[in-house]
Design an enzyme around this catalytic site. Structure first.
Site, PDB file in Angstrom:
ATOM      1  N   GLU A 157       0.836  -1.206   0.000  1.00 25.07           N
ATOM      2  CA  GLU A 157       0.000   0.000   0.000  1.00 25.07           C
ATOM      3  C   GLU A 157       0.867   1.250   0.000  1.00 25.07           C
ATOM      4  OE1 GLU A 157      -3.828   1.616   2.191  1.00 25.07           O
ATOM      5  OE2 GLU A 157      -2.990  -0.226   3.088  1.00 25.07           O
ATOM      6  N   ASP A 160       9.557   5.170  -7.357  1.00 24.88           N
ATOM      7  CA  ASP A 160       8.249   5.817  -7.319  1.00 24.88           C
ATOM      8  C   ASP A 160       8.322   6.997  -8.267  1.00 24.88           C
ATOM      9  OD1 ASP A 160       5.602   5.436  -6.020  1.00 24.88           O
ATOM     10  OD2 ASP A 160       5.855   7.585  -5.681  1.00 24.88           O
ATOM     11  N   TYR A 188       2.179   7.484 -19.378  1.00 25.15           N
ATOM     12  CA  TYR A 188       1.868   8.763 -20.024  1.00 25.15           C
ATOM     13  C   TYR A 188       2.825   9.093 -21.180  1.00 25.15           C
ATOM     14  CZ  TYR A 188      -0.967   9.427 -15.805  1.00 25.15           C
ATOM     15  OH  TYR A 188      -1.902   9.274 -14.794  1.00 25.15           O
TER      16      TYR A 188
HETATM   17  P1  ITT Z   1       5.032   0.004  -8.680  1.00 24.37           P
HETATM   18  O1  ITT Z   1       4.466   0.902  -7.586  1.00 24.37           O
HETATM   19  O2  ITT Z   1       4.762  -1.425  -8.449  1.00 24.37           O
HETATM   20  O3  ITT Z   1       6.473   0.305  -8.934  1.00 24.37           O
HETATM   21  P2  ITT Z   1       3.323   1.576 -10.422  1.00 24.37           P
HETATM   22  O4  ITT Z   1       3.101   1.582 -11.901  1.00 24.37           O
HETATM   23  O5  ITT Z   1       2.108   1.565  -9.545  1.00 24.37           O
HETATM   24  O6  ITT Z   1       4.274   0.346 -10.072  1.00 24.37           O
HETATM   25  P3  ITT Z   1       4.018   4.180  -9.355  1.00 24.37           P
HETATM   26  O7  ITT Z   1       3.140   4.059  -8.167  1.00 24.37           O
HETATM   27  O8  ITT Z   1       5.397   4.746  -9.183  1.00 24.37           O
HETATM   28  O9  ITT Z   1       4.254   2.794 -10.071  1.00 24.37           O
HETATM   29  O10 ITT Z   1       3.239   5.025 -10.448  1.00 24.37           O
HETATM   30  C1  ITT Z   1       3.920   5.564 -11.509  1.00 24.37           C
HETATM   31  C2  ITT Z   1       2.980   5.894 -12.639  1.00 24.37           C
HETATM   32  O11 ITT Z   1       3.507   7.065 -13.309  1.00 24.37           O
HETATM   33  C3  ITT Z   1       2.999   4.776 -13.682  1.00 24.37           C
HETATM   34  O12 ITT Z   1       1.945   3.903 -13.485  1.00 24.37           O
HETATM   35  C4  ITT Z   1       2.909   5.545 -14.990  1.00 24.37           C
HETATM   36  O13 ITT Z   1       1.575   5.754 -15.302  1.00 24.37           O
HETATM   37  C5  ITT Z   1       3.573   6.881 -14.686  1.00 24.37           C
HETATM   38  N1  ITT Z   1       4.972   6.821 -15.132  1.00 24.37           N
HETATM   39  C6  ITT Z   1       6.099   6.680 -14.375  1.00 24.37           C
HETATM   40  N2  ITT Z   1       7.186   6.625 -15.151  1.00 24.37           N
HETATM   41  C7  ITT Z   1       6.766   6.722 -16.418  1.00 24.37           C
HETATM   42  C8  ITT Z   1       7.410   6.705 -17.654  1.00 24.37           C
HETATM   43  O14 ITT Z   1       8.718   6.525 -17.769  1.00 24.37           O
HETATM   44  N3  ITT Z   1       6.660   6.843 -18.746  1.00 24.37           N
HETATM   45  C9  ITT Z   1       5.331   6.990 -18.659  1.00 24.37           C
HETATM   46  N4  ITT Z   1       4.631   6.995 -17.543  1.00 24.37           N
HETATM   47  C10 ITT Z   1       5.343   6.863 -16.405  1.00 24.37           C
END
Ligand code: ITT
Length: 206
Positions: free
Chosen positions: A44, A75, A162
């Site tokens: 979480e 993150d 994105y």
């Molecule tokens: P984990 O927590 O398991 O690592 P998550 O996808 O939920 O996976 P985050 O909570 O860090 O990860 O959310 C990051 C979001 O931001 C991710 O789902 C993407 O939508 C966006 N994001 C992060 N890095 C990106 C990238 O390089 N290109 C495009 N979108 C990105």
């Protein structure tokens, strides 16, 4: 060359793992992620900042894997200035918990349509904070960001999240149109990992 034999990335996002593997190359012999450890379950993310959430993920996984394993969390998210920095730490669940990347992008495109282009620009940045942990202790923090603007329509099929609506400064293509080599050289994740590479270079092999 100093290298690590094994690193567990505290992520369930296979796109992140693929980028991290590629950027680290030979510096880490084995890069695993949470798909190898289903017993850890959902973590979480209750933090209000990228660093808080990165710490929660790294320390939870490190506690589980014990003293001998290096754990690195990621993150990350997109901050749009005209939306007061949203979606920010909520990027993964912008359109609700369990939302798909496509749903999150659609919600963002809808939100920016309400922005007056004369009054406000569509400047934005991707941010990434990584926490390195071992033995349930936070060893180091790395971060990176990349500035750009939001494209008004989706362009390109590369990448994830994105990428297809973000144009980095200096380019008229989105990350969805640029190759992974080009993205990784300038991306938030690539920049955070440059700091991690420096950290690896300064440590004794193990
Ligand atoms: P984990 O927590 O398991 O690592 P998550 O996808 O939920 O996976 P985050 O909570 O860090 O990860 O959310 C990051 C979001 O931001 C991710 O789902 C993407 O939508 C966006 N994001 C992060 N890095 C990106 C990238 O390089 N290109 C495009 N979108 C990105």
């Amino acid at each position: 060359m100093t290298s690590l034999t094994r690193l567990v990335v505290a992520t369930g996002n296979a796109h992140k793992t693929a980028e991290i593997r590629r950027i680290l190359g030979d510096l880490v012999s084995l890069v695993e992620d949470l798909s190898m450890y289903p017993e850890i379950g959902e973590i979480e993310e209750t933090g209000k900042t990228f660093e808080e959430n990165a710490s929660i993920k790294a320390l939870t996984v490190s506690r589980f894997l014990g003293d001998r394993v290096w754990v690195l969390s990621d993150d990350s998210g997109l901050e749009v200035d005209a939306l007061g920095g949203k979606p920010g730490v909520y990027s993964a669940r912008y359109a609700g918990s369990g939302a798909s990347d496509a749903e999150n992008r659609a919600k963002l495109l809808e939100a920016i349509q309400k922005i007056d282009p004369v009054e406000q620009s569509l400047t934005a940045r991707f941010r990434c904070v990584m926490v390195l942990a071992r033995g349930a202790e936070k060893i180091s923090v790395f971060d990176g960001s990349v500035e750009g603007v939001i494209a008004e329509t989706e362009k390109g099929e590369q990448g994830f999240g994105y990428d297809s609506i973000f144009m980095p400064d200096g380019y008229c293509e989105t990350f969805g149109e640029l190759s992974s080599e080009v993205k990784n050289k300038m991306s938030h994740r690539g920049r955070a990992l440059e700091q991690f590479k420096q950290w690896i270079a300064g440590k004794v092999a193990g």
